[in-house]
Design an enzyme around this catalytic site. Sequence first.
Site, PDB file in Angstrom:
ATOM      1  N   ALA A   1       0.719  -1.100   0.076  1.00  0.00           N
ATOM      2  CA  ALA A   1      -0.111   0.162  -0.085  1.00  0.00           C
ATOM      3  C   ALA A   1       0.699   1.317  -0.067  1.00  0.00           C
ATOM      4  O   ALA A   1       0.366   2.315  -0.039  1.00  0.00           O
ATOM      5  CB  ALA A   1      -0.868   0.018   1.115  1.00  0.00           C
ATOM      6  N   GLY A   2       2.175   1.208   0.277  1.00  0.00           N
ATOM      7  CA  GLY A   2       2.942   2.460   0.565  1.00  0.00           C
ATOM      8  C   GLY A   2       3.134   3.171  -0.851  1.00  0.00           C
ATOM      9  O   GLY A   2       2.981   2.366  -1.881  1.00  0.00           O
TER      10      GLY A   2
ATOM     11  N   ARG B   1      10.747   7.161  -0.805  1.00  0.00           N
ATOM     12  CA  ARG B   1      12.042   7.269  -1.174  1.00  0.00           C
ATOM     13  C   ARG B   1      12.566   6.890  -2.764  1.00  0.00           C
ATOM     14  O   ARG B   1      13.613   7.213  -3.016  1.00  0.00           O
ATOM     15  CB  ARG B   1      12.930   6.341  -0.236  1.00  0.00           C
ATOM     16  CG  ARG B   1      12.790   6.699   1.371  1.00  0.00           C
ATOM     17  CD  ARG B   1      13.185   5.812   2.226  1.00  0.00           C
ATOM     18  NE  ARG B   1      12.151   4.566   2.505  1.00  0.00           N
ATOM     19  CZ  ARG B   1      12.154   3.719   3.492  1.00  0.00           C
ATOM     20  NH1 ARG B   1      13.223   3.355   4.088  1.00  0.00           N
ATOM     21  NH2 ARG B   1      11.093   2.989   3.319  1.00  0.00           N
TER      22      ARG B   1
ATOM     23  N   LYS C   1       8.375  -3.619 -40.690  1.00  0.00           N
ATOM     24  CA  LYS C   1       7.196  -3.689 -39.910  1.00  0.00           C
ATOM     25  C   LYS C   1       5.859  -4.103 -40.243  1.00  0.00           C
ATOM     26  O   LYS C   1       5.621  -4.037 -41.367  1.00  0.00           O
ATOM     27  CB  LYS C   1       7.033  -1.843 -39.672  1.00  0.00           C
ATOM     28  CG  LYS C   1       5.648  -1.653 -38.705  1.00  0.00           C
ATOM     29  CD  LYS C   1       5.084  -0.338 -38.857  1.00  0.00           C
ATOM     30  CE  LYS C   1       4.191  -0.901 -40.052  1.00  0.00           C
ATOM     31  NZ  LYS C   1       3.098   0.261 -40.350  1.00  0.00           N
TER      32      LYS C   1
HETATM   33  C1  UD1 Z   1      10.121  -3.147   6.898  1.00  0.00           C
HETATM   34  C2  UD1 Z   1      10.435  -3.624   8.471  1.00  0.00           C
HETATM   35  C3  UD1 Z   1      11.904  -3.947   8.699  1.00  0.00           C
HETATM   36  C4  UD1 Z   1      12.295  -4.918   7.828  1.00  0.00           C
HETATM   37  C5  UD1 Z   1      12.119  -4.392   6.241  1.00  0.00           C
HETATM   38  C6  UD1 Z   1      12.689  -5.574   5.256  1.00  0.00           C
HETATM   39  C7  UD1 Z   1       8.495  -2.507   9.555  1.00  0.00           C
HETATM   40  C8  UD1 Z   1       7.946  -1.575  10.673  1.00  0.00           C
HETATM   41  N1  UD1 Z   1       9.637  -2.698   9.149  1.00  0.00           N
HETATM   42  O1  UD1 Z   1      11.012  -1.800   6.842  1.00  0.00           O
HETATM   43  O2  UD1 Z   1      11.923  -4.411   9.980  1.00  0.00           O
HETATM   44  O3  UD1 Z   1      13.960  -4.962   8.080  1.00  0.00           O
HETATM   45  O4  UD1 Z   1      10.846  -3.917   5.969  1.00  0.00           O
HETATM   46  O5  UD1 Z   1      12.727  -4.899   4.316  1.00  0.00           O
HETATM   47  O6  UD1 Z   1       7.600  -3.227   9.105  1.00  0.00           O
HETATM   48  N2  UD1 Z   1       3.286  -0.735   3.594  1.00  0.00           N
HETATM   49  C9  UD1 Z   1       2.006  -0.897   3.633  1.00  0.00           C
HETATM   50  N3  UD1 Z   1       1.285  -0.010   4.495  1.00  0.00           N
HETATM   51  C10 UD1 Z   1       1.940   0.798   5.315  1.00  0.00           C
HETATM   52  C11 UD1 Z   1       3.357   0.836   5.366  1.00  0.00           C
HETATM   53  C12 UD1 Z   1       4.075  -0.048   4.546  1.00  0.00           C
HETATM   54  O7  UD1 Z   1       1.332  -1.527   3.035  1.00  0.00           O
HETATM   55  O8  UD1 Z   1       0.953   1.435   6.070  1.00  0.00           O
HETATM   56  C13 UD1 Z   1       4.026  -1.630   2.837  1.00  0.00           C
HETATM   57  C14 UD1 Z   1       5.006  -1.046   1.861  1.00  0.00           C
HETATM   58  O9  UD1 Z   1       4.380  -0.730   0.458  1.00  0.00           O
HETATM   59  C15 UD1 Z   1       6.007  -1.965   1.460  1.00  0.00           C
HETATM   60  C16 UD1 Z   1       5.987  -2.831   2.892  1.00  0.00           C
HETATM   61  O10 UD1 Z   1       4.876  -2.586   3.429  1.00  0.00           O
HETATM   62  O11 UD1 Z   1       5.684  -2.958   0.407  1.00  0.00           O
HETATM   63  C17 UD1 Z   1       7.169  -2.469   3.720  1.00  0.00           C
HETATM   64  O12 UD1 Z   1       7.162  -1.129   4.090  1.00  0.00           O
HETATM   65  P1  UD1 Z   1       8.427  -0.060   4.137  1.00  0.00           P
HETATM   66  O13 UD1 Z   1       7.839   1.351   4.531  1.00  0.00           O
HETATM   67  O14 UD1 Z   1       9.129  -0.361   2.734  1.00  0.00           O
HETATM   68  O15 UD1 Z   1       9.145  -0.865   5.414  1.00  0.00           O
HETATM   69  P2  UD1 Z   1      10.774  -0.810   5.596  1.00  0.00           P
HETATM   70  O16 UD1 Z   1      11.049   0.624   6.320  1.00  0.00           O
HETATM   71  O17 UD1 Z   1      11.563  -1.176   4.527  1.00  0.00           O
HETATM   72 CA    CA Z   2      11.023  -1.794   2.407  1.00  0.00          CA
END
Ligand code: UD1
Ligand code: CA
Length: 454
Positions: A11-12, A16, A349
């Site tokens: 969902a993110g 970055r 083509k």
């Molecule tokens: C996360 C883990 C971290 C791990 C890393 C591995 C958490 C808090 N941290 O960090 O421990 O080492 O992944 O790659 O979980 N997402 C949602 N909804 C949200 C937030 C995130 O769907 O509200 C999804 C994002 O789209 C992504 C995934 O969850 O696909 C991980 O989120 P991200 O923000 O990338 O977490 P990291 O900081 O990488």
């Molecule tokens: Ca991540």
Amino acid sequence: MSEKFAVVLAAGQGTRMKSKLYKVLHPVCGKPMVQHVVDNLAELQMDRIVVIVGHGADKIKQQLGDAIEYAMQEQQRGTAHAVMQADSILSGKPGTTLVVSGDEPLISSGTLAALIQAHTDNKAAATILTRVMDDPTGYGRIIREANGRVARIVEQKDASEQERLVREINTGTYCFDNEKLFAVLKQIDNNNAQGEYYLPDAIEILAKQGERIETSVTDEQTVGVNDRVALAKAEALMRNRILEYHMREGVTVIDPSNTYIETGVTIGRDTVVYPGTIIGAGTTIGEDCIIGPHAQVTNCVIGDGVEIKHSVLMDSRVDNRTTVGPFAYIRPNSHLGEGVKIGDFVEIKNTKLGKGTKVSHLTYLGDAEIGQDVNVGCGTVTVNYDGVHKHKTIVKDHSFIGCNANLVAPVTVGEGAYIAAGSTITENVPDKALAIARERQTNKEDYAAKIIKK
Ligand code: UD1
Ligand code: CA
């Protein structure tokens, strides 16, 4: 038998990445990250797959299709909050739930299967897929008790200096007892550096409740793709896996560090791939071919014994023993028959070429149907466009097109016919005829002497 569920976090926004494209849709070796993840899950025969979507939900659904389920996370308040959105679909059901991140495309189905196996064998409440990294920066760290049992996971931003020294990281992939997972999610707060509901906090709560927490340590190289630097790392790792796969299947890759093969490509044995070559998704190549140097082949079906050098081919079909290039451009919807020769500076083509036909130099064939054993002379042009519409050129078997001919479409050149060099053909040519369509030559005798006198 208890059921197997999977929750994919996607969902993110992926801030970055600094991109218009939603993070999990960024391709790695030609396939969106989240599609890699879902394809791996598909191999594990999960009973239900729920993808958590938010940013770009429609685009993600469009990509993944409707064979899987979706849950909407309107606001991205953290990974625990994300999983919670599957509550109405999964909570209270006995079973095992795999939670995977949409931005971890390198975790293979084998590794996921091993994680599920370890979880089941240990009868754990939760099992974390971990990895020991030389540089763990950015990842959540696995904090263990003196006795080795997992106590909790601490995020980089919340970790003390001491905790940051830990090299065992959370890959963001877990196996949970489904009922315990949805019960514990409700107890997670957002008291942390990012003000988010962290899924990793489920581990500490379960551990404190005396539940069994296990890890499955993988030595598979994985990357959580948060920015474009990590994207390039993921691409390089995946590329190496793909190249190794083809080499083990009998393909010679002269220089793997300068060869790019996307996912979903099939290549036959004893085909040799030379440097600078890019083979795009959806391509099938037969045996004993020579591909490259510097060939770009995307979504094509290539037969056996084909040679392609310094050329670009897309969405087309090339039959056995045909040679293409150097410096040819084969555009979509073309079909080069068996034993065809396409030489330098030839563009094709939406055109079909019959068996044994030769187009050796400097030619454009568009919207044409060329028969077998036709010789297309140097500089031939199908004049297929009148400024509004495209028209078709038909050249029948065994005909001979002289150099620098224009075939003004719609037009048909009959079987075994000849076109004189330099002709502009505007009318159909009967079978076996010779068409000459150019000014006769006049020679002005002694012209040079006259011009000098003036
Ligand atoms: C996360 C883990 C971290 C791990 C890393 C591995 C958490 C808090 N941290 O960090 O421990 O080492 O992944 O790659 O979980 N997402 C949602 N909804 C949200 C937030 C995130 O769907 O509200 C999804 C994002 O789209 C992504 C995934 O969850 O696909 C991980 O989120 P991200 O923000 O990338 O977490 P990291 O900081 O990488
Ligand atoms: Ca991540």
